[in-house]
Motif scaffolding. Structure first.
Motif, PDB file in Angstrom:
ATOM      1  N   THR A   1       0.576  -1.199  -0.083  1.00  0.00           N
ATOM      2  CA  THR A   1       0.072  -0.022  -0.048  1.00  0.00           C
ATOM      3  C   THR A   1       0.793   1.237   0.064  1.00  0.00           C
ATOM      4  O   THR A   1       0.550   1.989  -0.590  1.00  0.00           O
ATOM      5  N   PHE A   2       1.994   1.310   0.745  1.00  0.00           N
ATOM      6  CA  PHE A   2       2.836   2.573   0.915  1.00  0.00           C
ATOM      7  C   PHE A   2       3.385   2.541  -0.598  1.00  0.00           C
ATOM      8  O   PHE A   2       3.489   3.580  -1.017  1.00  0.00           O
ATOM      9  N   LYS A   3       3.797   1.285  -1.209  1.00  0.00           N
ATOM     10  CA  LYS A   3       4.430   1.456  -2.329  1.00  0.00           C
ATOM     11  C   LYS A   3       3.448   2.055  -3.418  1.00  0.00           C
ATOM     12  O   LYS A   3       4.028   2.857  -4.287  1.00  0.00           O
ATOM     13  N   ASP A   4       2.211   1.641  -3.413  1.00  0.00           N
ATOM     14  CA  ASP A   4       1.502   2.209  -4.461  1.00  0.00           C
ATOM     15  C   ASP A   4       1.252   3.576  -4.284  1.00  0.00           C
ATOM     16  O   ASP A   4       1.074   4.347  -5.311  1.00  0.00           O
TER      17      ASP A   4
ATOM     18  N   VAL B   1       5.663  10.029   1.749  1.00  0.00           N
ATOM     19  CA  VAL B   1       5.133   8.832   0.857  1.00  0.00           C
ATOM     20  C   VAL B   1       5.341   9.535  -0.366  1.00  0.00           C
ATOM     21  O   VAL B   1       4.571  10.241  -1.177  1.00  0.00           O
ATOM     22  N   LEU B   2       6.697   9.429  -0.637  1.00  0.00           N
ATOM     23  CA  LEU B   2       7.350   9.930  -1.998  1.00  0.00           C
ATOM     24  C   LEU B   2       7.848   8.817  -2.729  1.00  0.00           C
ATOM     25  O   LEU B   2       8.433   8.050  -2.285  1.00  0.00           O
TER      26      LEU B   2
ATOM     27  N   THR C   1       1.630   2.147   8.103  1.00  0.00           N
ATOM     28  CA  THR C   1       0.206   2.556   7.820  1.00  0.00           C
ATOM     29  C   THR C   1      -0.316   4.008   8.549  1.00  0.00           C
ATOM     30  O   THR C   1      -0.860   4.868   8.431  1.00  0.00           O
ATOM     31  N   GLU C   2       0.637   4.068   9.687  1.00  0.00           N
ATOM     32  CA  GLU C   2       0.200   5.219  10.539  1.00  0.00           C
ATOM     33  C   GLU C   2       0.762   6.611   9.730  1.00  0.00           C
ATOM     34  O   GLU C   2       0.306   7.613   9.898  1.00  0.00           O
ATOM     35  N   ARG C   3       1.814   6.247   9.078  1.00  0.00           N
ATOM     36  CA  ARG C   3       2.306   7.531   8.172  1.00  0.00           C
ATOM     37  C   ARG C   3       1.413   7.884   7.137  1.00  0.00           C
ATOM     38  O   ARG C   3       0.936   8.769   6.707  1.00  0.00           O
ATOM     39  N   LEU C   4       0.659   6.689   6.540  1.00  0.00           N
ATOM     40  CA  LEU C   4      -0.113   6.842   5.315  1.00  0.00           C
ATOM     41  C   LEU C   4      -1.511   7.464   5.946  1.00  0.00           C
ATOM     42  O   LEU C   4      -2.280   8.209   5.340  1.00  0.00           O
ATOM     43  N   GLN C   5      -1.926   7.200   7.264  1.00  0.00           N
ATOM     44  CA  GLN C   5      -3.212   7.811   7.922  1.00  0.00           C
ATOM     45  C   GLN C   5      -2.853   9.135   8.609  1.00  0.00           C
ATOM     46  O   GLN C   5      -3.552   9.720   9.239  1.00  0.00           O
ATOM     47  N   ASN C   6      -1.313   9.765   8.637  1.00  0.00           N
ATOM     48  CA  ASN C   6      -0.886  10.894   9.069  1.00  0.00           C
ATOM     49  C   ASN C   6      -1.322  10.921  10.613  1.00  0.00           C
ATOM     50  O   ASN C   6      -1.856  11.751  11.301  1.00  0.00           O
TER      51      ASN C   6
END
Length: 451
Positions: free
Chosen positions: A12-15, A76-77, A99-104
């Motif tokens: 998910t992070f990669k996508d 997420v770059l 996942t925490e980074r994706l959810q800020n």
């Protein structure tokens, strides 16, 4: 650890990182610069420092008692994804961290025991307040791993200068034995650096807030003209109040992180060593420091709110003075009108065609006689005046019953609501246990509803 098997937790992070580019980044191959401090085994432990413009998993090969990795923020770059995922693979970072980074997520404290050993992590979000510069948000992430062989690794994604200095002093001091017994000592060092950063920011705000207070107090001086009120910058007052709210959120998140760390050490039940006891003492001390900063923030927030209220009151007083001055001008105009109104009325009647003036040819005398229109004027003006006055009185008198009826209905509604509240309160007093049970059942039913 997760109760379900994660086949590819980093996908998910990669996508999400595909196509995401840092604004202003120069074109070229992706880079992920890192700085690695290592304490290697040997008769005399040596400190090794590695600087690289681009991370590669081979940098972490080999045995190291303590390894501290300073990496860029885990944004997420696309240009950072290869380095972040490489670190995650090398240290077996749980997918929950990404996942925490994706959810800020701005506050978190997680621990996990798996086949690779022990892991802990937390995220940190802070608004950097800079004078005369646009404020920006700083996002940091910290991950700690102790493998089955006892080697400890700390990854700092976007560590602040204060955190870097604190870790550098720890490395130079050579007090590494404590980390081998209790790896969470490194988190205490990180929290110490974060506290220094937040507390310094709060103290820097004090000067700007004091300057705003002086501006408003000068405008509140009775000897100062109202032009000083225009010097109050309400937008700046609002910005400082907003900044204090954001900093209060930062301090609260740090307090929650310290609280979770203390709870973990207490629940673990095996921290009877001197290092574990000292760590709990340091974390409690760290909590008291954050509470001290929180009290100062609360005080500054109240001062800003008082300043805003005083500024609005000054503006209200200025508007009231302007209204009084305008009403005085209207009174002067009305007085002048009243003085000249009889003269103007007489001149209007005499100057009209209601009177006919004739000069006698014999002696030249002037004779003034009313014209036939004079009688018609009064026949029309008197009934029209009476009709207009009667219509105005009718409208005024008919509005009184409607207003009284509306007020009585409002009073009855308020009385009924008060009686309903009294009856419900008495029911609660008569059957407290049953009412509480019903309330709990209702809350449970609400939680069962799908979101």
């Amino acid at each position: 650890m997760s109760w379900t098997r994660v086949l590819n937790g980093y996908q998910t992070f990669k996508d999400r990182a595909v196509g995401a580019v840092l604004p202003g980044a120069p074109p070229g191959p992706p880079r992920f610069p890192v700085t690695i401090w290592e304490v290697r085994d040997g008769s005399s432990p040596a400190i090794c420092t590695h600087l690289s413009e681009n991370f590669h998993p081979t940098f972490l090969k080999g045995s190291a008692r303590i390894r501290i990795i300073l990496a860029p923020v885990d944004h997420v770059l696309e240009q950072y994804s290869h380095g972040i995922l490489g670190l995650c693979d090398a240290l077996s970072i749980p997918p929950d961290f990404l996942t925490e980074r994706l959810q800020n997520v701005c506050h978190s404290f997680g621990t996990q025991t798996d086949e690779q050993g022990f892991a802990a992590w937390f995220h940190y979000l802070c608004k950097m307040i800079r004078r005369d510069i646009n404020h920006d948000w700083q996002k940091y992430g910290f991950f700690l791993r102790k493998d089955c062989e006892g080697n400890v690794a700390l990854v700092c994604f976007g560590a602040s200068p204060a955190v870097k200095n604190r870790l550098q002093n720890f490395i130079n001091a050579g007090a590494w034995t404590a980390v081998e017994h209790e790896p969470l000592v490194l988190f205490d060092l990180v929290l110490d650096g974060l506290y220094t950063e937040v507390d310094t920011t709060v103290w820097d705000l004090l000067d700007d807030i004091s300057r705003l207070e002086r501006t408003v107090l000068v405008a509140a001086d009775a000897k100062v003209s109202n032009s000083k009120v225009g010097a109050i910058n309400f937008s700046e007052l609002h910005d400082w109040a907003k900044n204090l709210i954001h900093l209060g959120e930062v301090v609260e998140s740090c307090l929650l992180t310290v609280k979770e760390a203390i709870s973990y050490l207490e629940d673990r039940g095996e921290g009877n060593s001197a290092v574990s006891s000292q760590l709990r003492e340091r974390l409690r001390y760290r909590r008291s420091l954050f509470n001290s900063t929180k009290l100062r923030l609360d005080s500054l927030s109240k001062r800003v709110n008082n300043t805003i209220n005083l500024a609005f009151n000054l503006v209200t007083q200025q508007d009231s003075r302007l209204m009084v001055r305008d009403s005085t001008s209207m009174a002067i105009i009305s007085f002048v009108t009243v003085i000249f109104l009889p003269t103007a009325g007489v001149a209007a009647v005499i100057g009209s065609q209601l009177f006919v003036t004739e000069r006698s040819e014999e002696n030249g005398a002037l004779t003034v006689t009313p014209s036939p229109l004079f009688t018609i004027l009064w026949w029309i003006a008197v009934p029209l005046t009476l009709l207009t006055t009667g219509f105005a009185l009718y409208c005024r008198l008919s509005a009184v019953p409607r207003r009284s009826k509306a007020q009585s209905e409002k009073f009855e509604d308020a009385k009924g609501a008060r009686q309903g509240w009294t009856s419900s309160s008495s029911t609660f007093d008569m059957y407290p246990s049953r009412t509480l049970v019903n309330m709990e059942d209702a809350s449970v039913e609400d939680k069962r509803q799908p979101v």
